[in-house]
Each structure stands twice: as structure tokens, then as C-alpha cells.
Design an enzyme around this catalytic site. Sequence first.
Site, short mmCIF file in Angstrom:
data_model
loop_
_atom_site.label_atom_id
_atom_site.label_comp_id
_atom_site.label_asym_id
_atom_site.label_seq_id
_atom_site.Cartn_x
_atom_site.Cartn_y
_atom_site.Cartn_z
N HIS A 8 0.81 -1.23 0.00
CA HIS A 8 0.00 0.00 0.00
C HIS A 8 0.84 1.28 0.00
CE1 HIS A 8 -3.39 -2.52 0.15
NE2 HIS A 8 -3.57 -2.60 1.45
N HIS B 11 -9.86 1.59 0.35
CA HIS B 11 -9.73 0.47 1.28
C HIS B 11 -10.84 0.47 2.33
CE1 HIS B 11 -7.68 -2.81 3.27
NE2 HIS B 11 -6.60 -2.67 2.51
N GLU C 64 -11.51 -4.09 -3.16
CA GLU C 64 -10.51 -3.10 -3.56
C GLU C 64 -10.27 -3.20 -5.08
OE1 GLU C 64 -6.99 -3.57 -0.91
OE2 GLU C 64 -8.33 -4.95 0.18
#
Length: 342
Positions: free
Chosen positions: A79, A173, A306
Site C-alpha cells: 500500500h 480500502h 478493492e
Amino acid sequence: MADEISFLPLGAVIQSFKVGGVNIVQGFPTQELYASHNSPHFGATIGRVANRISDAKIDSLNGGKSYSFVANNGPNTLHGGNVGWGKRIWKGPNPVGLRQIPGIEGLQGGETVEFTLTSEDGDEGFPGEVVVKVFYTTGKVVENGKEVIVLGQEYDAELVGGAEETVVNMTNHSYFNLSGGPSIEGTIVQLSTNSYLPLSEWGIPTSGPTAYSKVATTTPFTLGPEGPDFDDCFIVDPSKSPSSVPIDTRTLPLTKLVSAQHPESKIHLDVLSTEPAFQFYTGKWIDVPAVGGAPARGPRSGFCVEPSRFVNAINVDDWRSQVVLKKGEKYGARIVYKAWKE
């Protein structure tokens, strides 16, 4: 829609999304608590690269240069690094008037806000200065006689200096909980596909798309207190060549990726996107204490959808064009949530 949907500058976070009085996204009451306790990335806009980069490096970019990043998920980068875009303070939300959402017919409202961020050349080790925008559009549609709340997200990123090319892969997210209670237990889910990328123990694809065999995902299935457990990247249309995915998918039609409902709360959620893949995650690693009046959140207190490009696309020759943003181009994507109560 201000009483139903709210956002925060930290991570351009979706803080609340209320349906029938129930906030269906996990979060915190203040931005300060997101800064101190949001290890699960509740509601955050993820970048510069969502999901994982294998061995925390890119072997070849900008004429053969290699780049190394922080390994914050075993041997991999997750991420965007330690301070990815989901942990940055964005400018916004700035009102930008009414907008329609392509692919959503009959939208009533369309109030839109914009968040902007400048990601510096070298930000978390990534090359090039990137200016990125997130547009959130809220409204309602009437479908089959029911009023449906719509939340649209549009991503726009441009490489403005410091390099001739960089890598971008964005997503949101949010963790959804339709039950109104502490667990996603009892949620009925249906995915649009059973094609997924088999993963190593650290979440890196080991091959191209394969049929998912643990659960019949394209027919409705129920999430129990402990299983089925998902943290997998599903491929929307395995018949399409991965290299055919444009860097800007906003011109592509919206596809429904996931439908979910809870029989007790009567709340429904559809997630749609223009993206070629999506991570479906049932929250096994959530571990958040009770803070600020918000309850403790543990495993399976929310599930994620996602939408994004293929995991680790930058390090796979046939996939990397999905995520390589060159100067003069635009990265773009669209995600839409539709939710209602029976």
C-alpha cells in the site's frame, strides 16, 4: 448527502456511509484517531501503489533503473510504503459542483467534492512528481422502486516532473459491515467472477488467472463467524489480455464486481468499477482497540472490495503496462458503491 456520507483530508478517507441509519463503513470519529489507530487502512485512498510489490523493488523503470522501497509486509512493499497516500493529508474536500457518473443512469443530486495531493519525486522511494485527484460524487437513483444511495469515486493522476515514467495503482480500502453489529457474519455475498491470481504466502501472484475452487464465488454464499476466509485478487474478465488494460480505465464501462446483503439488517451493497481486478478481503487481520467512543474492531468486523490493477503488475512483463504512467498521460479509474435498505 452530508448527513449520510462524510470524508476526511487524511488519506481522502471515506469516514461514513450511512444506509438506513447504519454506517456501513468502519472508521473513527476523528481524524486524529485515524492517524494513531488506522493500521487496517479503514476508508483510505491507497497509493502510489495499492497492494504488494514483490521484494520491495522494481527492477527496471526509466530506462533500466532499479528502485527499492521499504519492506513493510514481510519481504514486500504494501500500500505504497510506510507513509503511502492513505496516510498523507490531502487538500479538500473542495466542492466542485454537480457531476454525473458515467454508467449510472438517472442520478439525482451529483454533489461532488475534490481532494488533491502532490506526491513528490522520491516519495517513499517512487520516481517522479505526481499530482493526484480524487473526486467523490454522491446522489441517489431509483431502481425497482427502491431509493438507492450512490457514492462514486474517480481517480486522476498525472506525472508532472522528476522522471519520464512512474508506477501508479490506486484503490479505496473501505471495510464494509452491513450487519449493524460487530461482525460480518451472516452477510450473503456474490462475486462476478471465479477467476483469481494464485498467491504465495506473502500475497504475490505465482501464476496468471486460475479458477477459484475453495468457494463457488459466482453464486451467493454466506460469510460465517470464521470462514470462508478471503484475501485474494480476482480477475474481472480473464478472457481479456492483461496488457490490453489502459492506464486510464475511465473510458471503460462500469462492471458490477460484488453484491452483498445482510438478511437481518436488510441492507444491500453493490460495488462497481472500471478496473480489471479487485482484492476481496474478509478482514482476518483487523485489530483495533476501543478508542474515542468507537468500539473495538477485531477479525471479520468488515470486508473489503478493492478494485485495482493486477497485484505486483510492475514486476510482471505481461501486466506492467497496466500501471506504468508516462509523462503526458493520465492514470484514471472509477469505483461506484450503490447501497439501499429493503
